[in-house]
Every structure is written in structure tokens, then in C-alpha cells.
Design a protein around this motif. Structure first.
Motif, PDB file in Angstrom:
ATOM      1  N   TYR A 174      -6.412   0.655 -13.076  1.00  0.00           N
ATOM      2  CA  TYR A 174      -5.713  -0.422 -12.852  1.00  0.00           C
ATOM      3  C   TYR A 174      -4.233  -0.390 -12.138  1.00  0.00           C
ATOM      4  O   TYR A 174      -4.131  -1.132 -10.959  1.00  0.00           O
ATOM      5  N   THR A 175      -3.566   0.820 -12.445  1.00  0.00           N
ATOM      6  CA  THR A 175      -2.682   1.160 -11.266  1.00  0.00           C
ATOM      7  C   THR A 175      -2.970   1.882 -10.093  1.00  0.00           C
ATOM      8  O   THR A 175      -2.271   1.256  -9.338  1.00  0.00           O
ATOM      9  N   PHE A 176      -4.002   2.342 -10.194  1.00  0.00           N
ATOM     10  CA  PHE A 176      -4.532   2.814  -8.837  1.00  0.00           C
ATOM     11  C   PHE A 176      -4.846   1.391  -7.937  1.00  0.00           C
ATOM     12  O   PHE A 176      -4.520   1.468  -6.614  1.00  0.00           O
ATOM     13  N   LEU A 177      -5.331   0.428  -8.491  1.00  0.00           N
ATOM     14  CA  LEU A 177      -5.796  -0.604  -7.690  1.00  0.00           C
ATOM     15  C   LEU A 177      -4.634  -1.440  -7.447  1.00  0.00           C
ATOM     16  O   LEU A 177      -4.335  -1.766  -5.913  1.00  0.00           O
ATOM     17  N   ILE A 178      -3.546  -1.651  -8.174  1.00  0.00           N
ATOM     18  CA  ILE A 178      -2.271  -2.273  -7.526  1.00  0.00           C
ATOM     19  C   ILE A 178      -1.530  -1.647  -6.752  1.00  0.00           C
ATOM     20  O   ILE A 178      -1.331  -1.790  -5.534  1.00  0.00           O
ATOM     21  N   GLU A 179      -1.369  -0.266  -7.089  1.00  0.00           N
ATOM     22  CA  GLU A 179      -0.314   0.617  -6.438  1.00  0.00           C
ATOM     23  C   GLU A 179      -0.650   1.271  -5.253  1.00  0.00           C
ATOM     24  O   GLU A 179       0.004   1.482  -4.185  1.00  0.00           O
ATOM     25  N   GLN A 180      -2.013   1.751  -5.274  1.00  0.00           N
ATOM     26  CA  GLN A 180      -2.516   2.750  -4.202  1.00  0.00           C
ATOM     27  C   GLN A 180      -3.545   1.807  -3.274  1.00  0.00           C
ATOM     28  O   GLN A 180      -3.827   2.511  -2.255  1.00  0.00           O
ATOM     29  N   MET A 181      -4.014   0.874  -3.685  1.00  0.00           N
ATOM     30  CA  MET A 181      -4.947   0.299  -2.815  1.00  0.00           C
ATOM     31  C   MET A 181      -4.472  -1.034  -2.245  1.00  0.00           C
ATOM     32  O   MET A 181      -4.079  -1.104  -0.937  1.00  0.00           O
ATOM     33  N   VAL A 182      -4.050  -2.062  -3.134  1.00  0.00           N
ATOM     34  CA  VAL A 182      -3.772  -3.404  -2.513  1.00  0.00           C
ATOM     35  C   VAL A 182      -2.455  -3.381  -1.894  1.00  0.00           C
ATOM     36  O   VAL A 182      -2.087  -3.728  -0.706  1.00  0.00           O
ATOM     37  N   GLU A 183      -1.297  -2.873  -2.565  1.00  0.00           N
ATOM     38  CA  GLU A 183      -0.054  -2.963  -2.030  1.00  0.00           C
ATOM     39  C   GLU A 183       0.197  -2.510  -0.799  1.00  0.00           C
ATOM     40  O   GLU A 183       0.700  -3.000   0.212  1.00  0.00           O
ATOM     41  N   PRO A 184      -0.485  -1.026  -0.598  1.00  0.00           N
ATOM     42  CA  PRO A 184      -0.119  -0.395   0.778  1.00  0.00           C
ATOM     43  C   PRO A 184      -0.913  -1.290   1.767  1.00  0.00           C
ATOM     44  O   PRO A 184      -0.363  -1.390   2.965  1.00  0.00           O
ATOM     45  N   LEU A 186      -1.567  -4.562   1.975  1.00  0.00           N
ATOM     46  CA  LEU A 186      -0.490  -5.654   2.116  1.00  0.00           C
ATOM     47  C   LEU A 186       0.633  -5.431   2.872  1.00  0.00           C
ATOM     48  O   LEU A 186       1.005  -6.133   3.515  1.00  0.00           O
ATOM     49  N   ASN A 187       1.171  -4.146   2.907  1.00  0.00           N
ATOM     50  CA  ASN A 187       2.552  -3.805   3.370  1.00  0.00           C
ATOM     51  C   ASN A 187       1.883  -3.123   4.685  1.00  0.00           C
ATOM     52  O   ASN A 187       2.963  -2.891   5.399  1.00  0.00           O
ATOM     53  N   GLY A 188       0.724  -2.948   4.980  1.00  0.00           N
ATOM     54  CA  GLY A 188       0.288  -2.241   6.198  1.00  0.00           C
ATOM     55  C   GLY A 188       0.682  -0.833   6.329  1.00  0.00           C
ATOM     56  O   GLY A 188       0.740  -0.348   7.308  1.00  0.00           O
ATOM     57  N   THR A 189       0.931  -0.287   5.236  1.00  0.00           N
ATOM     58  CA  THR A 189       1.274   1.302   5.078  1.00  0.00           C
ATOM     59  C   THR A 189      -0.045   2.005   4.634  1.00  0.00           C
ATOM     60  O   THR A 189       0.136   3.189   4.373  1.00  0.00           O
ATOM     61  N   ALA A 190      -1.122   1.430   4.284  1.00  0.00           N
ATOM     62  CA  ALA A 190      -2.437   2.050   3.957  1.00  0.00           C
ATOM     63  C   ALA A 190      -2.780   3.012   5.191  1.00  0.00           C
ATOM     64  O   ALA A 190      -2.910   2.686   6.173  1.00  0.00           O
ATOM     65  N   THR A 191      -3.402   4.109   4.578  1.00  0.00           N
ATOM     66  CA  THR A 191      -4.029   5.026   5.523  1.00  0.00           C
ATOM     67  C   THR A 191      -5.396   4.948   5.457  1.00  0.00           C
ATOM     68  O   THR A 191      -6.054   4.666   4.393  1.00  0.00           O
ATOM     69  N   ALA A 192      -6.314   5.156   6.375  1.00  0.00           N
ATOM     70  CA  ALA A 192      -7.762   5.034   6.280  1.00  0.00           C
ATOM     71  C   ALA A 192      -8.249   5.864   5.312  1.00  0.00           C
ATOM     72  O   ALA A 192      -7.973   7.111   5.223  1.00  0.00           O
ATOM     73  N   SER A 193      -9.150   5.283   4.567  1.00  0.00           N
ATOM     74  CA  SER A 193      -9.698   6.476   3.613  1.00  0.00           C
ATOM     75  C   SER A 193     -10.884   7.054   3.644  1.00  0.00           C
ATOM     76  O   SER A 193     -11.679   6.243   4.433  1.00  0.00           O
TER      77      SER A 193
END
Lengths: 193, 695
Positions: A174-184, A186-193
Motif C-alpha cells: 500500500y505504501t509502496f503504491l502510493i509513495e514510490q509508484m504513483v506520487e513520483p 504524478l510529480n514527474g520525478t519517477a525514474t524508469a524502472s
């Protein structure tokens, strides 16, 4: 007019190609025999999400995945007969609530091989705050390589699958989904997995 | 006992098939005709024996003998008698038996028809056919035996797949097999030509009707399959690019190419190797199709049981046939050099060449699409399935090109056409096509393929119509009769050409049907409660009520719909959701209302158990019937072509003169006289027909 080459010039290229094609086919067919025609490859993270066109659970309209291009989509496969789905359901509602203010977030339930009235009854009982589509014949699930419900996919703004979660969205998931997947994402800060 | 008799007959047939291979070869070696005669008797007896096998199976169906495993698997006591008979080809084993039976029939027929006229070819033909026969009989007897019994004897059968319980589906496999197997005769003739070195035009003349017949049956089989898919599967479409559909379509494409290119060999003695290649390819694709369908190596809506053991055998046989036939072609092809080369790119032979290339490209496209999932899997890549978008993208331009060639091909002269004559031929149709394009644009058609397709159809139709007009007027003037009689005279003078053109008209009609029914289809999928209504293009449908319904071997639900145009009630439709009790299979029964040549098409894929709502799929398919009307016209054209009678026999008796001396049959003075008498329009009509051979 007539060609001057004598007929016994030797092997011509079309003959070689023809033979190669025949042998290639035989090998291919032979290998194919030991394959499994009903084998469906797992959807690989990092590949384009297969397109979905399916009827909405409540409204007489078709929903397609491509209409959410540019948004982050969380795709949750569930069914009313699935016990683990009930475990994660409140968390799903919470995820939706968490991102409800963000116009670029879409949560979409995929009701898998279920009776429509039972599905509605289930949502009435457990609460509902996002849209659901029906996958009565399991076609979407086949496209996504879903083995059992619940499974959850995270699809980014470009329609690429970024993550797949098998089993209920609980605890770390649950926390992984919100904090490490969706939020980054949406913020455009995600790195390609 | 009866079934054992049938089993025994088929075992004997296998032994005789071996005789059919061996004795003609011995006859050739020893130069003794009596051995070949033995071969002929063997194939005749083979037909009798396999017929006994077929009858024994049918007897078991009709007497409901469920101790026969295959009957148990594909029949049921509640089944209507029509489907009991057809149950034989409702599964794998029986289909193969039917295949072999048709093969034995054709082989017997060919050995009788051509016995006197083609004595040199006979040993090869009989040996080749018996080889194919042995392969299938081995498969039947050792791996897919329909004569097997089971114990304990079941009380009742498992029922025929409900989807197959449909008249079109009952006739679909036999026609497809008639087509597949029919191609084996031209194939055997071609192989005989290669083996015997008699590589002239003989084999082509002898096999023309066989090819036409096979092509006709294949076409009927494919169209029936399409019609079945349309209303029984409830797709609302008639073609889904399913691997099994493709398996029938590929030999069709190549056979079509072959039917065209043989004309070049007949007239110009060109394309000799090419024609051999095409017919070998066509029959090989029939075998490959059988392999793909019967081994279950591809996933398909046609669910046939997969069994690698069976698959290995079919593959072994297929490999043998491929290597034997193409190998012989490769080693013998040095003997085959066309004496004549192409004079100009603007000539009928060049058009035929393009026609062939287009058909081959189409075939390769389908082939790659069909085998692509297999290839990616074999190479350990991600398994990918190829869907309609691929085929539509690649196929559309090829199809357009083919239709265009169809318009100009029959009218461009052999050898070389002058620019002047081309202008005369195609200027007016070109202008008409442009007019058509403008009209379609004004009518609001914006879809690019629809526009291109309809414009090309306009062009070709104009070319054909002008040609008919010219011919009719020409003969009317010459024979001093009415134009209609002139037309009939023209037909009598050259039935083959006009039969061919009729087939082309069928293609045009079909294309219009395809364009409108796919591009201008209106589709609605929605949940409806009784009392609700929805718009469907210019029509409205209203769900009146939902209620239970039942038949002999099924129960289910039915919906009653009113169909309106404006406020007028057009009709009431009753689609069903059926559940076949014995096989526990649900099916969707379509309800169709015909409007002009289009359809309002309703299905209810899902109904609430309490009957409070139904999922409704409603389609308006404009001009959809043109697809099958077009198919019908094509069929009539080919039947006329097959029946065209004595003309071919004559040409077989009197070898054609070398082409350079080929006379323009109409004596010059008469031609000029006609020109002189005619008005300007006439002069134009005649001027665009320089040296037409058949006049």
C-alpha cells in the motif's frame, strides 16, 4: 530474345531461397508443436499497456484505456467472489481518496469474470469511489496476463506499465503504491524502472 | 459389426493405396501398361472402400451407436437428424475421413476422365494421388481412428458442438475440403508434367476445369464460413483473420493467381516454371492449412484438440510432400525456359505478372501474420498475436491494387499496348471515376480507403460496362440484330472471356459490400432494461420484454425488440441467449432484419437471471448482403466458365498457331466496313479495340 545462359548453369538463387524457406518452415512447425498455444506471456513491466475497450459497470458506455493517456492509471482487477479483494478494498478506496484532488490520477477497477448484479452488490456493501469496467469473458485479463485476482497495474502518462502488484494492496504494498509508484509519476520525478 | 466392416474397408484401402503408388511406378519402369491399369483399378476400389467406411460411420450415427467413441463424442440422441448425419465432420477424426473420401472420389474421377486423353500422365497421377491418400489413411488408422469403440458403452452421446449445429456450418467443411482436395488433381498433373518431362501446355489444359471447380468450392466454403461467423458466432462481422480462416484463404489466393497466370502460358507460352510453382504452392498451402488446423499449434476460435504425436506425423507427411514437390520443381526447372520474353511493361502479360505478384504478396502477408506468433515463440521472444489491424493495414493497398489491375488487365492487348490505345480504353472510365470521387466527397464519405476503394470500383465498373456496350453494339451492327441479341452473340463468341468478366463484376459487388458493411457499420453495446430504447443510425430499437424460451436440446432466454424508423415500426426481432443442456455450452442466437441489402443485427450476449436487463449488441450493417451477392455472382461466372463447353476441347485438338502469326479472326474488310457504316461513337468504340483476338 532467348537467354544465352545454358540451362545447366547450376543452382540459381530462387532455388536456394525456396529450399531454405521450406526447411525453415519445417523447423518452425516442429518447434511450434511443442509450444503451448494457450500460453500467454506475462505482461512485462516497461512495455506498453495493452489497449482496453470494455463496458462500464454502471453506465451504458464503453471505456477505453487510451482515453486516459497523459494520466497515471491504477488498474485493479477484482471480483465479488474473491476473498483477498475484500481485504484490500478499503485500501483501494483510500488510495483513490488520497489522489482524488489530482486530475492526472485515474483509478479503474476491472471486474473479472463476475455476475454484474453481484459486482454491484459487492460495491454497495463495501463502498465505492472510482469507476469500474467489466471483463466478463476475461479477455482483458488475458491481455494483461492476470493469473488471479487481485492484481494491480500502474500505468504511466505514456501508457507504459510501470509496475505490477500481485495480491492485495496491503501493508508495504500500500505504501509502496502510493509513495514510490504513483506520487513520483504524478510529480514527474519517477525514474524508469 | 457394421463399424468393424467400415474399419476393415479403410484398412484395405490403405493397402490398395500402397498398390496405387507402387504398380504405376513398376509399370513405368517395365514399360508395361497392365501395371498402370492395376493402379487405376486400385484407386477405383479405394473409392468404393472408403465409401463403405463413410457409410459405416453414418450408419452408426443414425442408429445412435454410442459404443463408437467418435459418434459418442460428436452426437446425441436429442440431435435433429440432419445434424446427426453431419456429426461425422464435426470433429477431427471424421473430418479426415471425409477428406480422404473426397480425395478418393476425385482421384477415381480423374483416372477415368483423363485415362484415354492423357495416357502418358496417368502413372504419375495415380502414384501421386495414392501417395497423398496413403498419408491420410495412415493418419486416420494409426492416430485418429474414428472407428474405435469404447467400453462401457455410454447411454448417450456428448452432443455435437452447438456452434456447429447450423446449416451453413454443416456445408462449410465439405465445400472447403472439395476445394482443398480439388487442388490435388492439378497438383498431381503438374507433378506428372515435371516427372515425365512433358512440360507443354497439356497439363494446364487438362486441369483448367479442375482448378476452376476447386476454386469455386473453396470460395463457397469460405463464404459459408463467413456467413456462419456472421450470424452464428454473433460477431456481426464475417471475417476475423483467424488462423483457421487464413488457412483456407491462403490456398484461395494462390489458386486465384494460378487461374490468371495459366492464361499467359496458354496464349504466350510464358510463365511455365511459375505456373508449376503456383499450383504446387496452392496444394501445399492446403496441406499446411490442414496441418495448422489439425495439429492445434496455433490458438484460434476454432478449438481443435492439440496432440503433438498427431502433429509430428502430419508434419512428417507435410515435409515429405513439400520436399518432394518443390524439390522436383527445383531439379526439373532447368528444362523449362520460356522461349518468349516480355515485350513491354504495358502489355497484358505484364499486368498478369503484377496480378500474380499482388496475390503472392497478399498470401505472404497472411502467411506471416498467421505464423508470426509461432515464430516469436520459437525464437524465445515475447509471444505476440497479430490482430486485424495488421492485416487491414497491409491488405487494403494490395486489394486496391488488385482491383485496379482487374479493371485494366482484360483490356490491355497482349505483347504491347500503345499509349494511344490506352488512352482510348481508359480515358472515359478514368473521367467517370473522377466524377465518382467527386460524388462520394459531396455525399460525405471521408474515409480514405472507402474513397479510394469506391473510386477504383467506379473505374473498373465503367471499363467493364463500356466493353460490354462496345461488344453488344459491334455484334448488333454486324448481325443486324438488337443490342441485347448482340450481347448474347458476343457471349457465344467468347463465353470464357465474358464468364471471367462476370466473376470480376462479382468481385466489385463484394468489395462495395465489404466497404460499406465495415466502414459504415453502426455499433452499440449497452445494457437495456425492458421499456428502454436506443438509436442506431437512422433507426431506433426498443427492448419490449425478456422471457424464457426453450428448444429440443437447449433452454435459454429471448428478448423481444421493436425496430423503428422514425415513428414507423419496421419489425420485431427476437435474439436469444441459448444454453445447450447436454454439452453445457452457451450460444448467442442472432436476430436479423433486412433493410434493402443491409442488416439490423441484434444479439443479447448476456441476460440477467431474473430477466430485469440484458446486455445488447446492436449493429446496422449497410449493404452487407452485397458481400454474399458478390460471391454468388462470382460463383455463376465460374460455373459458366466451367460449363463453357466445346471450345476448349477444340483448342486442345488443334494446337494454337505460333503467336506471331495469330490471325485477327475478323477479316479486315469487314472491320473497315463496320467502321465506315458506324457513327462517330461507333468509330471510337471500335478504334479502341486494335486487333482483338476473339472478334
Amino acid at each position: 530474345m532467348a537467354e544465352t545462359k545454358s540451362p545447366s548453369v547450376g543452382i540459381r538463387s530462387w532455388q536456394v531461397v525456396l529450399l531454405a524457406v521450406i526447411f525453415g518452415l519445417i523447423v518452425l512447425f516442429y518447434k511450434g508443436l511443442w509450444g503451448n498455444p494457450s500460453y500467454i506471456p506475462p505482461v512485462l513491466v516497461g512495455t506498453a499497456a495493452p489497449e482496453i475497450t470494455a463496458p462500464d459497470l454502471y453506465q451504458p458506455k464503453e471505456v477505453s484505456l487510451s482515453q486516459f493517456r497523459g494520466k497515471v492509471v491504477v488498474l485493479n482487477f477484482w471480483a465479488s467472489w474473491c476473498q483477498e479483494c475484500k481485504l484490500e478494498h478499503q485500501n483501494l478506496l483510500a488510495v483513490q481518496k488520497h489522489f482524488a484532488q489530482n486530475p492526472n490520477f485515474v483509478m479503474l477497477g476491472v471486474n473479472y469474470q463476475d455476475k454484474e448484479d453481484l459486482a454491484r452488490q459487492y460495491l454497495q456493501e463495501h463502498g465505492n469511489n472510482f469507476n469500474h469496467i467489466r471483463d466478463a469473458k476475461g479477455r482483458i485479463s488475458i491481455d494483461y496476463g492476470v493469473y488471479g485476482v487481485p492484481e494491480t497495474f500502474v500505468i504511466d502518462q505514456n501508457g507504459v506499465i510501470r509496475h505490477k502488484l500481485i495480491g492485495p494492496i496491503m501493508g508495504d504494498n500500500y505504501t509502496f503504491l502510493i509513495e514510490q509508484m504513483v506520487e513520483p509519476l504524478l510529480n514527474g520525478t519517477a525514474t524508469a524502472s | 459389426m457394421i463399424i468393424e466392416l467400415g474399419h476393415f474397408a479403410v484398412i484395405t484401402a490403405l493397402i490398395l493405396a500402397a498398390v496405387g503408388i507402387a504398380s504405376p511406378i513398376v509399370g513405368l519402369k517395365r514399360r508395361e501398361a497392365v501395371w498402370v491399369e492395376v493402379g487405376r483399378q486400385a484407386v477405383t476400389l479405394n473409392f468404393v472402400l472408403i465409401s463403405i467406411g463413410m457409410l459405416a460411420m453414418e450408419y452408426s450415427y443414425l442408429t445412435q451407436d454410442y459404443s463408437v467413441k467418435y459418434v459418442y463424442a460428436t452426437s446425441n440422441s436429442k440431435l435433429p437428424i440432419f445434424y446427426k448425419v453431419a456429426g461425422l465432420w464435426g470433429g477431427h477424426e471424421g473430418s479426415l475421413l471425409l477428406w480422404s473420401w473426397i480425395l478418393s472420389f476425385f482421384c477415381m474421377l480423374a483416372a477415368r476422365i483423363h485415362w484415354k486423353t492423357q495416357p502418358a500422365v496417368m502413372p504419375y497421377l495415380i502414384a501421386m494421388q495414392s501417395t497423398v491418400m496413403s498419408g491420410f489413411l495412415l493418419l486416420i488408422l494409426f492416430l485418429s481412428n474414428p472407428f474405435e469403440r469404447i467400453f462401457p458403452i455410454p447411454l448417450d452421446g456428448r452432443d455435437l458442438n452447438p456452434l456447429l449445429q447450423d446449416p451453413a456450418m454443416v456445408m462449410h467443411p465439405p465445400f472447403l475440403y472439395l476445394g482443398y482436395v480439388g487442388l490435388s488433381i492439378p497438383f498431381s498433373f503438374a507433378m506428372a508434367a515435371l516427372f515425365s518431362g512433358r512440360l507443354g501446355e497439356e497439363w494446364i489444359k487438362a486441369t483448367q476445369r479442375w482448378t476452376l471447380m476447386a476454386w469455386l468450392c473453396l470460395t463457397i466454403g469460405i463464404l459459408m464460413g463467413g456467413y456462419w461467423a456472421y450470424y452464428e458466432l454473433g460477431w456481426g462481422g464475417y471475417w476475423g483473420w483467424d488462423p483457421v480462416e487464413n488457412a483456407a484463404f491462403m490456398p484461395w489466393l494462390v489458386a486465384t493467381a494460378f487461374l490468371h497466370s495459366v492464361m499467359v502460358q496458354e496464349t504466350r507460352k510464358m510463365f511455365k516454371v511459375w505456373n508449376l510453382f503456383l499450383i504446387i504452392l496452392a496444394f501445399s498451402l492446403s496441406l499446411i492449412g490442414t496441418f495448422l488446423v489439425r495439429s492445434g499449434i496455433l490458438s484460434s476460435v476454432h478449438s481443435f484438440a492439440a496432440d503433438p504425436g498427431r502433429g509430428v506425423f502430419i508434419l512428417g507427411f507435410l515435409s515429405f510432400m513439400l520436399l518432394l514437390s518443390f524439390g522436383t520443381l527445383i531439379f526439373r526447372s532447368a528444362k523449362l525456359k520460356s522461349q518468349i520474353e516480355m515485350d513491354s511493361v504495358i502489355s497484358r502479360e505484364a499486368i498478369f505478372l503484377f496480378n500474380n505478384l499482388f496475390f503472392l504478396v497478399a498470401m505472404v502477408t497472411v502467411f506471416i501474420g498467421t505464423l508470426y506468433p509461432l515464430l516469436t515463440e520459437a525464437l524465445q521472444f515475447k509471444k505476440v498475436s497479430v490482430g486485424p489491424p495488421y492485416y487491414n493495414t497491409v491488405f487494403m493497398p494490395v486489394a486496391l491494387g488488385l482491383v485496379f489491375l482487374m479493371g485494366i488487365g482484360p483490356y490491355i492487348p497482349w505483347r504491347k499496348a500503345s499509349i494511344q490505345s490506352l488512352k482510348g480504353l481508359f480515358l472515359i472510365p478514368g473521367l467517370i471515376a473522377l466524377g465518382g470521387l467527386a460524388f462520394f466527397l459531396i455525399a460525405g464519405i471521408r474515409h480514405s480507403y472507402a474513397l479510394a476503394g469506391l473510386t477504383v470500383v467506379c473505374f473498373v465498373a465503367a471499363v467493364i460496362f463500356l466493353d460490354f456496350a462496345k461488344l453488344s453494339v459491334f455484334w448488333a451492327k454486324r448481325e443486324q440484330v438488337s443490342s441485347l441479341q448482340g450481347f448474347l452473340t458476343a457471349y457465344k463468341k467468347n463465353p470464357r472471356r465474358l464468364a471471367g468478366i462476370l466473376t470480376h463484376i462479382g468481385v466489385l459487388v463484394m468489395i462495395v459490400g465489404i466497404i460499406f458493411s465495415t466502414i459504415y457499420q453502426t455499433e452499440k453495446v449497452l445494457i437495456m432494461k425492458p421499456g428502454e430504447e436506443t438509436g442506431l443510425g437512422a433507426y431506433r430499437i426498443k427492448l419490449i420484454r425478456l422471457y424464457g424460451a426453450e428448444g429440443v436440446n437447449w433452454e435459454g432466454q429471448e428478448a423481444l425488440f421493436n425496430v423503428y424508423k422514425g415513428e414507423t415500426l419496421l419489425t420485431q426481432l427476437r435474439p436469444q441467449k441459448r444454453f445447450y443442456t447436454v454439452s453445457q455450452t452457451p450460444t448467442t442466437e442472432t436476430a436479423i432484419h433486412q433493410i434493402y441489402t443491409g442488416h439490423i443485427f441484434l444479439t443479447i450476449p448476456e441476460v440477467a437471471p431474473d430477466g430485469s436487463w440484458a446486455r445488447v449488441r446492436a449493429l446496422h450493417n449497410p449493404l452487407v448482403l452485397w458481400v454474399w451477392y458478390g460471391g454468388g455472382i462470382m460463383g455463376i461466372g465460374v460455373i459458366l466458365n466451367i460449363l463453357r463447353g466445346s471450345r476448349m476441347k477444340l483448342s486442345a485438338l488443334h494446337p494454337e498457331p505460333a503467336l506471331s502469326e495469330a490471325p485477327v479472326s475478323l477479316p479486315r474488310p469487314a472491320r473497315e466496313e463496320v467502321l465506315h457504316r458506324s457513327n462517330r461513337w461507333q468509330a471510337f468504340l471500335n478504334a479502341v479495340w486494335p486487333g482483338r483476338k476473339e472478334v
